[in-house]
Design a protein around this motif. Structure first.
Motif, PDB file in Angstrom:
ATOM      1  N   GLN A 417     -19.121 -23.706 -15.259  1.00  0.00           N
ATOM      2  CA  GLN A 417     -17.832 -23.788 -15.956  1.00  0.00           C
ATOM      3  C   GLN A 417     -16.933 -22.620 -15.564  1.00  0.00           C
ATOM      4  OE1 GLN A 417     -16.618 -25.609 -18.900  1.00  0.00           O
ATOM      5  NE2 GLN A 417     -15.001 -24.195 -19.507  1.00  0.00           N
ATOM      6  N   ALA A 418     -17.493 -21.407 -15.532  1.00  0.00           N
ATOM      7  CA  ALA A 418     -16.698 -20.245 -15.147  1.00  0.00           C
ATOM      8  C   ALA A 418     -16.202 -20.377 -13.712  1.00  0.00           C
ATOM      9  CB  ALA A 418     -17.523 -18.971 -15.314  1.00  0.00           C
ATOM     10  N   ALA A 419     -17.046 -20.890 -12.825  1.00  0.00           N
ATOM     11  CA  ALA A 419     -16.636 -21.062 -11.427  1.00  0.00           C
ATOM     12  C   ALA A 419     -15.529 -22.095 -11.304  1.00  0.00           C
ATOM     13  CB  ALA A 419     -17.851 -21.466 -10.592  1.00  0.00           C
ATOM     14  N   GLU A 420     -15.609 -23.172 -12.061  1.00  0.00           N
ATOM     15  CA  GLU A 420     -14.578 -24.204 -11.999  1.00  0.00           C
ATOM     16  C   GLU A 420     -13.232 -23.710 -12.522  1.00  0.00           C
ATOM     17  OE1 GLU A 420     -16.300 -27.368 -14.200  1.00  0.00           O
ATOM     18  OE2 GLU A 420     -17.484 -28.127 -12.520  1.00  0.00           O
ATOM     19  N   GLN A 426     -15.726 -13.361  -9.292  1.00  0.00           N
ATOM     20  CA  GLN A 426     -15.861 -12.305 -10.301  1.00  0.00           C
ATOM     21  C   GLN A 426     -17.200 -12.400 -11.024  1.00  0.00           C
ATOM     22  OE1 GLN A 426     -13.281 -14.316  -9.918  1.00  0.00           O
ATOM     23  NE2 GLN A 426     -11.491 -13.026  -9.504  1.00  0.00           N
ATOM     24  N   LEU A 427     -17.661 -13.621 -11.309  1.00  0.00           N
ATOM     25  CA  LEU A 427     -18.959 -13.777 -11.956  1.00  0.00           C
ATOM     26  C   LEU A 427     -20.074 -13.359 -11.010  1.00  0.00           C
ATOM     27  CD1 LEU A 427     -20.560 -14.703 -14.415  1.00  0.00           C
ATOM     28  CD2 LEU A 427     -20.536 -17.024 -13.478  1.00  0.00           C
ATOM     29  N   ALA A 428     -19.909 -13.646  -9.731  1.00  0.00           N
ATOM     30  CA  ALA A 428     -20.912 -13.218  -8.757  1.00  0.00           C
ATOM     31  C   ALA A 428     -20.979 -11.693  -8.684  1.00  0.00           C
ATOM     32  CB  ALA A 428     -20.580 -13.803  -7.383  1.00  0.00           C
ATOM     33  N   THR A 470     -31.265 -16.956  -8.330  1.00  0.00           N
ATOM     34  CA  THR A 470     -31.027 -18.383  -8.582  1.00  0.00           C
ATOM     35  C   THR A 470     -29.589 -18.625  -9.011  1.00  0.00           C
ATOM     36  OG1 THR A 470     -33.348 -18.687  -9.235  1.00  0.00           O
ATOM     37  CG2 THR A 470     -31.771 -20.355  -9.948  1.00  0.00           C
ATOM     38  N   ARG A 471     -29.057 -17.765  -9.863  1.00  0.00           N
ATOM     39  CA  ARG A 471     -27.684 -17.953 -10.324  1.00  0.00           C
ATOM     40  C   ARG A 471     -26.687 -17.692  -9.204  1.00  0.00           C
ATOM     41  NH1 ARG A 471     -27.053 -14.896 -16.030  1.00  0.00           N
ATOM     42  NH2 ARG A 471     -25.059 -15.998 -15.943  1.00  0.00           N
ATOM     43  N   LEU A 472     -26.952 -16.703  -8.364  1.00  0.00           N
ATOM     44  CA  LEU A 472     -26.061 -16.442  -7.237  1.00  0.00           C
ATOM     45  C   LEU A 472     -26.085 -17.595  -6.243  1.00  0.00           C
ATOM     46  CD1 LEU A 472     -26.803 -12.657  -6.695  1.00  0.00           C
ATOM     47  CD2 LEU A 472     -24.595 -13.633  -7.310  1.00  0.00           C
ATOM     48  N   PRO A 477     -21.609 -22.565  -3.582  1.00  0.00           N
ATOM     49  CA  PRO A 477     -20.624 -23.610  -3.195  1.00  0.00           C
ATOM     50  C   PRO A 477     -19.210 -23.311  -3.697  1.00  0.00           C
ATOM     51  CG  PRO A 477     -22.631 -24.619  -4.012  1.00  0.00           C
ATOM     52  CD  PRO A 477     -22.741 -23.157  -4.310  1.00  0.00           C
ATOM     53  N   TYR A 478     -19.053 -22.481  -4.740  1.00  0.00           N
ATOM     54  CA  TYR A 478     -17.742 -22.219  -5.309  1.00  0.00           C
ATOM     55  C   TYR A 478     -17.076 -20.996  -4.695  1.00  0.00           C
ATOM     56  CZ  TYR A 478     -19.296 -25.395  -8.981  1.00  0.00           C
ATOM     57  OH  TYR A 478     -19.764 -26.484  -9.670  1.00  0.00           O
ATOM     58  N   LEU A 479     -17.818 -20.198  -3.970  1.00  0.00           N
ATOM     59  CA  LEU A 479     -17.263 -18.928  -3.501  1.00  0.00           C
ATOM     60  C   LEU A 479     -16.240 -19.099  -2.394  1.00  0.00           C
ATOM     61  CD1 LEU A 479     -20.496 -16.770  -3.606  1.00  0.00           C
ATOM     62  CD2 LEU A 479     -18.581 -16.744  -5.188  1.00  0.00           C
TER      63      LEU A 479
END
Length: 483
Positions: A417-420, A426-428, A470-472, A477-479
């Motif tokens: 959701q944050a990536a979308e 920034q989350l990465a 795993t989260r990274l 795909p969003y980066l």
């Protein structure tokens, strides 16, 4: 929810107030071009070759010292030589009063400092450093630069003990909203699965509450007590009850006026991108030196003082977008509702284990034979109960592992959701900060000849959060997207 006095104006990164000293240009975000958007920090082998292998941003800690003090020098009555500038560009302008009838050299101006990174300016021994870059006050990495003649300096002035985190967020929807989501809250597959997993525990709790209430209070009053317990789950969505739970159980508090002035513009930007009314959720603060945030019940979003004060606005927005994902996916209320309805069963199980241990301890005082007989009796009773109600016993045994799996899926869904919403990079950065901390701890232990205990298979199965790698990987795909 109260609004700031002027939410259209973001908090500014305060500039130094030294009158005549030269400030090197603020350091650029990692990379040679300060104007370019910051690259995703490297160091993670699975993220592909497009990211440079440079360490991610390190957040400040309590051990970090204050910023460098301004040098003490007497002001000269004659104008000094022209001030040098660094290759990154001229420094910010400082208003000064003329020291003599003759005009002094003009001071160039520049814009507010960007989110600093690996390329730091190089302050000289007689110049004061630029405003302390992220990761915090007193972080000096450059080499001494050219000295400025002492006669060019004004008397020493005070230096703030700390600087606020830079406001580097791209406020795309300030004062506007592109769309309004039809559903301000919902329940995705993760939330439904969490409720389904906790259904056997809720049935056991219902049986316990019903047995005790009907047995002690009679049919009429006992039935009313059971109905009241069933209806009590609605308090999860009752805002005053949620605030009391957050305040007294989770130790959250309402933000101060200064905290609200920084937090609300960022929260409004996050909710605007999601099409969510910002007043749907209540913002609260936890006094903590850790980088963290939490989604509570149906309406509460909590954030730590460290996250609020120390990390850049874009990273804070990513953290808040992640917690908003938990709310819009229904993870927060589903988890709390399932826990509440299974609580009587948990209490009964804890009491049963305590009584069993006490009975074994008492039997051990008399003889080993009595202890062995008691243990055998308890084991046979447990097996009989398991066989008689396997359809309840098996889900209860598997429930902790299934709940942990649902929790891990919920974290990945909140990251998505944050990536979308445009906060993938920034989350990465935040996740890479956690990974860097973990690697640093391992290196420190290895230097002392010790080894950090890695979680075993059972611990990983019971963990409610995926590991950072795993989260990274899930964010990869969003980066590359430019939203």
């Amino acid at each position: 929810m109260s609004q700031p006095s002027d939410p259209s104006v973001p908090p500014r990164y305060p500039e130094p107030s030294h009158p005549d000293a030269v400030t090197p240009a603020p350091p650029a975000y990692p990379g040679p071009a300060a104007a370019a958007p910051p690259p995703y920090p490297g160091g993670h082998a699975s993220l592909g070759p497009q990211y440079p292998a440079s360490p991610g941003p390190a957040y400040p800690s309590a051990a970090t010292g204050a910023g460098p003090a301004y040098p003490t020098a007497a002001a000269s009555a004659q104008p000094g030589p022209a001030y040098p500038t660094t290759a990154a560009g001229p420094g910010p302008a400082y208003p000064t009063a003329p020291a003599s009838p003759q005009p002094g050299p003009a001071h160039p101006t520049t814009s507010a400092p960007p989110y600093p990174g690996g390329a730091h300016a190089q302050p000289g021994p007689h110049t004061h450093a630029a405003p302390p870059p992220y990761p915090g006050p007193g972080h000096e990495t450059g080499q001494p630069g050219p000295a400025v003649p002492p006669e060019a300096h004004a008397p020493e002035t005070a230096v703030p003990a700390s600087e606020p985190a830079p406001d580097d967020l791209d406020y795309r929807h300030r004062g506007a909203r592109l769309h309004v989501s039809e559903h301000q809250r919902g329940a995705d597959a993760t939330a439904v699965g969490r409720l389904a997993v906790q259904l056997p525990g809720a049935l056991v709790s219902l049986a316990l509450v019903g047995s005790i209430a009907l047995g002690m209070l009679g049919n009429v009053v006992g039935t009313l007590v059971v109905l009241a317990w069933v209806a009590s789950g609605l308090l999860v969505f009752h805002r005053p009850t949620e605030l009391a739970f957050a305040r007294y159980v989770l130790k959250l508090r309402l933000p101060t006026q200064q905290e609200r002035a920084r937090l609300e513009p960022i929260w409004h930007e996050v909710t605007a991108r999601a099409g969510i009314e910002p007043g749907t959720y209540e913002l609260m603060v936890e006094n903590s030196d850790e980088l963290n945030a939490v989604a509570v019940a149906g309406h509460v979003v909590g954030v730590t003082t460290y996250s609020l004060d120390k990390i850049p606005s874009s990273n804070l927005a990513a953290v808040l977008a992640h917690e908003l994902g938990h709310h819009t996916g229904g993870h927060a209320w589903a988890g709390l509702l399932g826990y509440w309805y299974s609580l009587p069963g948990r209490i009964a199980w804890a009491v049963t284990r305590g009584l069993a241990r006490f009975a074994i301890a008492v039997a051990g005082v008399f003889s080993m034979a009595a202890t062995g007989f008691l243990i055998l009796f308890m084991a046979l009773a447990a097996v009989a109960a398991f066989l008689a109600a396997w359809y309840i016993a098996v889900p209860l045994v598997l429930a902790p592992y299934l709940l942990a799996y649902a929790g891990r899926r919920g974290e990945l869904r909140a990251d998505q959701q944050a990536a979308e919403l445009g906060f993938a990079r920034q989350l990465a950065e935040v996740l890479y900060h956690f990974q860097t901390e973990e690697d640093t701890a391992k290196a420190a232990l290895a230097a002392r000849g010790e080894q950090l205990k890695e979680p075993g298979t059972l611990d990983r199965l019971l963990s409610s959060h995926p590991d950072h790698h795993t989260r990274l990987d899930a964010l990869q795909p969003y980066l590359g997207l430019h939203r």
